[in-house]
Design a protein around this motif. Structure first.
Motif, PDB file in Angstrom:
ATOM      1  N   THR A 200       0.837  -1.213   0.000  1.00 41.74           N
ATOM      2  CA  THR A 200       0.000   0.000   0.000  1.00 41.74           C
ATOM      3  C   THR A 200       0.865   1.253   0.000  1.00 41.74           C
ATOM      4  N   LEU A 201       1.841   1.281   0.893  1.00 41.68           N
ATOM      5  CA  LEU A 201       2.724   2.447   0.999  1.00 41.68           C
ATOM      6  C   LEU A 201       3.576   2.618  -0.262  1.00 41.68           C
ATOM      7  N   LYS A 202       4.040   1.521  -0.835  1.00 42.09           N
ATOM      8  CA  LYS A 202       4.858   1.595  -2.047  1.00 42.09           C
ATOM      9  C   LYS A 202       4.063   2.157  -3.221  1.00 42.09           C
ATOM     10  N   ILE A 203       2.778   1.785  -3.311  1.00 49.85           N
ATOM     11  CA  ILE A 203       1.936   2.290  -4.400  1.00 49.85           C
ATOM     12  C   ILE A 203       1.639   3.770  -4.191  1.00 49.85           C
ATOM     13  N   ILE A 204       1.306   4.141  -2.968  1.00 52.23           N
ATOM     14  CA  ILE A 204       0.972   5.540  -2.683  1.00 52.23           C
ATOM     15  C   ILE A 204       2.141   6.459  -3.015  1.00 52.23           C
ATOM     16  N   PHE A 205       3.371   6.039  -2.668  1.00 49.98           N
ATOM     17  CA  PHE A 205       4.533   6.912  -2.842  1.00 49.98           C
ATOM     18  C   PHE A 205       5.407   6.500  -4.033  1.00 49.98           C
ATOM     19  N   ASN A 206       4.859   5.621  -4.891  1.00 52.27           N
ATOM     20  CA  ASN A 206       5.548   5.230  -6.120  1.00 52.27           C
ATOM     21  C   ASN A 206       6.971   4.758  -5.832  1.00 52.27           C
ATOM     22  N   LEU A 207       7.054   3.757  -4.972  1.00 57.22           N
ATOM     23  CA  LEU A 207       8.345   3.193  -4.586  1.00 57.22           C
ATOM     24  C   LEU A 207       8.367   1.698  -4.925  1.00 57.22           C
ATOM     25  N   PRO A 208       8.471   1.354  -6.194  1.00 60.25           N
ATOM     26  CA  PRO A 208       8.395  -0.058  -6.583  1.00 60.25           C
ATOM     27  C   PRO A 208       9.445  -0.929  -5.908  1.00 60.25           C
ATOM     28  N   GLU A 209      10.598  -0.368  -5.574  1.00 61.42           N
ATOM     29  CA  GLU A 209      11.660  -1.134  -4.922  1.00 61.42           C
ATOM     30  C   GLU A 209      11.787  -0.761  -3.446  1.00 61.42           C
ATOM     31  N   GLY A 210      10.796  -0.054  -2.927  1.00 61.91           N
ATOM     32  CA  GLY A 210      10.886   0.441  -1.557  1.00 61.91           C
ATOM     33  C   GLY A 210      10.533  -0.599  -0.511  1.00 61.91           C
ATOM     34  N   THR A 211      10.638  -0.171   0.740  1.00 63.69           N
ATOM     35  CA  THR A 211      10.288  -1.011   1.887  1.00 63.69           C
ATOM     36  C   THR A 211       9.456  -0.181   2.851  1.00 63.69           C
ATOM     37  N   ILE A 212       8.916  -0.828   3.854  1.00 63.98           N
ATOM     38  CA  ILE A 212       8.180  -0.088   4.882  1.00 63.98           C
ATOM     39  C   ILE A 212       9.094   0.948   5.531  1.00 63.98           C
ATOM     40  N   GLY A 213      10.336   0.551   5.785  1.00 69.27           N
ATOM     41  CA  GLY A 213      11.293   1.473   6.419  1.00 69.27           C
ATOM     42  C   GLY A 213      11.524   2.728   5.615  1.00 69.27           C
ATOM     43  N   LYS A 214      11.506   2.628   4.280  1.00 70.82           N
ATOM     44  CA  LYS A 214      11.704   3.804   3.428  1.00 70.82           C
ATOM     45  C   LYS A 214      10.422   4.620   3.283  1.00 70.82           C
ATOM     46  N   ALA A 215       9.292   3.931   3.272  1.00 69.46           N
ATOM     47  CA  ALA A 215       8.020   4.609   3.004  1.00 69.46           C
ATOM     48  C   ALA A 215       7.452   5.337   4.215  1.00 69.46           C
ATOM     49  N   LEU A 216       7.685   4.824   5.409  1.00 71.53           N
ATOM     50  CA  LEU A 216       7.065   5.417   6.599  1.00 71.53           C
ATOM     51  C   LEU A 216       7.485   6.864   6.843  1.00 71.53           C
ATOM     52  N   PRO A 217       8.785   7.233   6.708  1.00 70.62           N
ATOM     53  CA  PRO A 217       9.150   8.641   6.882  1.00 70.62           C
ATOM     54  C   PRO A 217       8.450   9.547   5.875  1.00 70.62           C
ATOM     55  N   MET A 218       8.270   9.064   4.644  1.00 70.12           N
ATOM     56  CA  MET A 218       7.569   9.843   3.633  1.00 70.12           C
ATOM     57  C   MET A 218       6.102  10.011   4.019  1.00 70.12           C
ATOM     58  N   ALA A 219       5.502   8.942   4.532  1.00 72.78           N
ATOM     59  CA  ALA A 219       4.099   9.009   4.939  1.00 72.78           C
ATOM     60  C   ALA A 219       3.905  10.008   6.069  1.00 72.78           C
ATOM     61  N   GLU A 220       4.851  10.032   6.992  1.00 71.49           N
ATOM     62  CA  GLU A 220       4.768  10.980   8.110  1.00 71.49           C
ATOM     63  C   GLU A 220       4.988  12.408   7.622  1.00 71.49           C
ATOM     64  N   LYS A 221       5.936  12.591   6.721  1.00 72.39           N
ATOM     65  CA  LYS A 221       6.233  13.927   6.195  1.00 72.39           C
ATOM     66  C   LYS A 221       5.052  14.502   5.421  1.00 72.39           C
ATOM     67  N   GLU A 222       4.347  13.640   4.677  1.00 70.03           N
ATOM     68  CA  GLU A 222       3.213  14.087   3.867  1.00 70.03           C
ATOM     69  C   GLU A 222       1.931  14.234   4.688  1.00 70.03           C
ATOM     70  N   GLY A 223       2.009  13.907   5.968  1.00 72.67           N
ATOM     71  CA  GLY A 223       0.827  14.039   6.817  1.00 72.67           C
ATOM     72  C   GLY A 223      -0.148  12.882   6.703  1.00 72.67           C
ATOM     73  N   LEU A 224       0.295  11.802   6.068  1.00 70.21           N
ATOM     74  CA  LEU A 224      -0.584  10.640   5.927  1.00 70.21           C
ATOM     75  C   LEU A 224      -0.781   9.941   7.265  1.00 70.21           C
ATOM     76  N   ILE A 225       0.265   9.893   8.059  1.00 71.08           N
ATOM     77  CA  ILE A 225       0.191   9.275   9.386  1.00 71.08           C
ATOM     78  C   ILE A 225       0.899  10.159  10.397  1.00 71.08           C
ATOM     79  N   GLY A 226       0.532   9.994  11.656  1.00 71.80           N
ATOM     80  CA  GLY A 226       1.225  10.663  12.741  1.00 71.80           C
ATOM     81  C   GLY A 226       2.267   9.725  13.339  1.00 71.80           C
ATOM     82  N   SER A 227       2.973  10.205  14.335  1.00 69.04           N
ATOM     83  CA  SER A 227       4.047   9.408  14.930  1.00 69.04           C
ATOM     84  C   SER A 227       3.503   8.146  15.603  1.00 69.04           C
ATOM     85  N   GLU A 228       2.299   8.268  16.199  1.00 70.72           N
ATOM     86  CA  GLU A 228       1.729   7.100  16.873  1.00 70.72           C
ATOM     87  C   GLU A 228       1.401   5.996  15.869  1.00 70.72           C
TER      88      GLU A 228
END
Length: 281
Positions: A200-228
């Motif tokens: 889900t995170l890879k599709i949202i942020f267009n990271l075909p070779e990404g991982t959860i570890g790479k996508a989560l900081p982007m999700a937090e920066k874009e306001g998709l998720i909070g720290s909790e």
């Protein structure tokens, strides 16, 4: 609750987890019988063969036929009823699940022209509820979940946009592993659920070779998720990695049904949330 249960003349049924009583067995058979009524089918013979040979592994010459080699529907159903009664409880669920997933059932219509499959689905859910089955039909599979909100969360995922198809594939695999009544695979249930969140995170942020570890900081920066929320996803991912689930650990696992179910339910809720909150829609 009926009169007899309400006033204690008949004990209230507990959830039927590893077995079916006579009433539930009759209900499951009625689903099969209703589905296979020749009046509603384009090709009774073809459908019956699929059930008789592919699901039940029965001998073809045992099927009742006219002298012209055409099938006799009511005699076929009577023969099938005898086989059904002797099946182990989990094979009865297998048969109902099989007929609901036969490829050509999109052509099976009721007399009003609406997809008959949906009518059968409603009938199935009502029977499961009435007879206190511990299973519900979710995404056309029997899943051991008894809470309606859990079912809604999982079914909502199947209705997401086409671009999230890889997510659905992972999640349907997770459901399949959990719903295997003979040999449920809880480790792969968790693996596929976490992979669905990652996808889900890879599709949202267009990271075909990404991982959860790479996508989560982007999700937090874009306001998709909070720290909790980030912490929750990180914890689920860490749990799956710590247990060796996502890396093929050969040790005997201590993962149980409750843990696998938690991942399925919470994972589906998280994925629906991420897609709905997607800032890049």
């Amino acid at each position: 609750m009926g009169f007899s249960e309400r006033y204690g003349f008949q004990p209230k049924k507990v959830f039927q987890i590893e077995g079916v009583d006579e009433e539930l067995s009759n209900g499951l058979w009625n689903i099969v019988y209703e589905f296979l009524q020749p009046y509603y089918l384009n090709d009774f013979e073809d459908l019956f063969k699929k059930v008789w040979i592919e699901n039940l592994d029965q001998r073809l010459e045992a099927v009742p036929m006219y002298s012209t080699l055409e099938y006799i529907p009511q005699k076929c159903l009577l023969k099938l009823s005898g086989v059904f009664e002797k099946l182990p409880w989990f094979k009865k669920y297998d048969l109902v699940e099989f007929i609901l997933n036969i490829e050509n059932n999109g052509l099976i219509m009721d007399s009003r022209g609406a997809p008959r499959r949906n009518y059968i689905k409603k009938m199935t859910q009502n029977i499961l509820i009435k007879h206190n089955s511990a299973y519900r039909l979710v995404n056309w599979q029997f899943i051991p979940i008894t809470n309606d909100q859990e079912i809604i969360s999982i079914e909502n995922l199947s209705g997401q946009k086409e671009k999230f198809e890889p997510v659905k594939v992972h999640f349907e695999k997770a459901l399949s592993f959990l719903s295997d009544k003979e040999a449920p695979d809880y480790e792969n249930t968790i693996k596929e659920t976490v992979s669905a969140i990652e996808s889900t995170l890879k599709i949202i942020f267009n990271l075909p070779e990404g991982t959860i570890g790479k996508a989560l900081p982007m999700a937090e920066k874009e306001g998709l998720i909070g720290s909790e929320f980030k912490t929750i996803i990180t914890s689920l991912n860490r749990f799956s990695n710590t247990k060796g689930i996502r890396h093929g650990d050969t040790e005997i696992s201590e993962i149980d049904f409750a843990t696998a179910k938690y991942f399925i339910v919470s994972g589906s809720a998280m994925i629906n949330y991420l897609i709905e909150k997607n800032p890049l829609n």
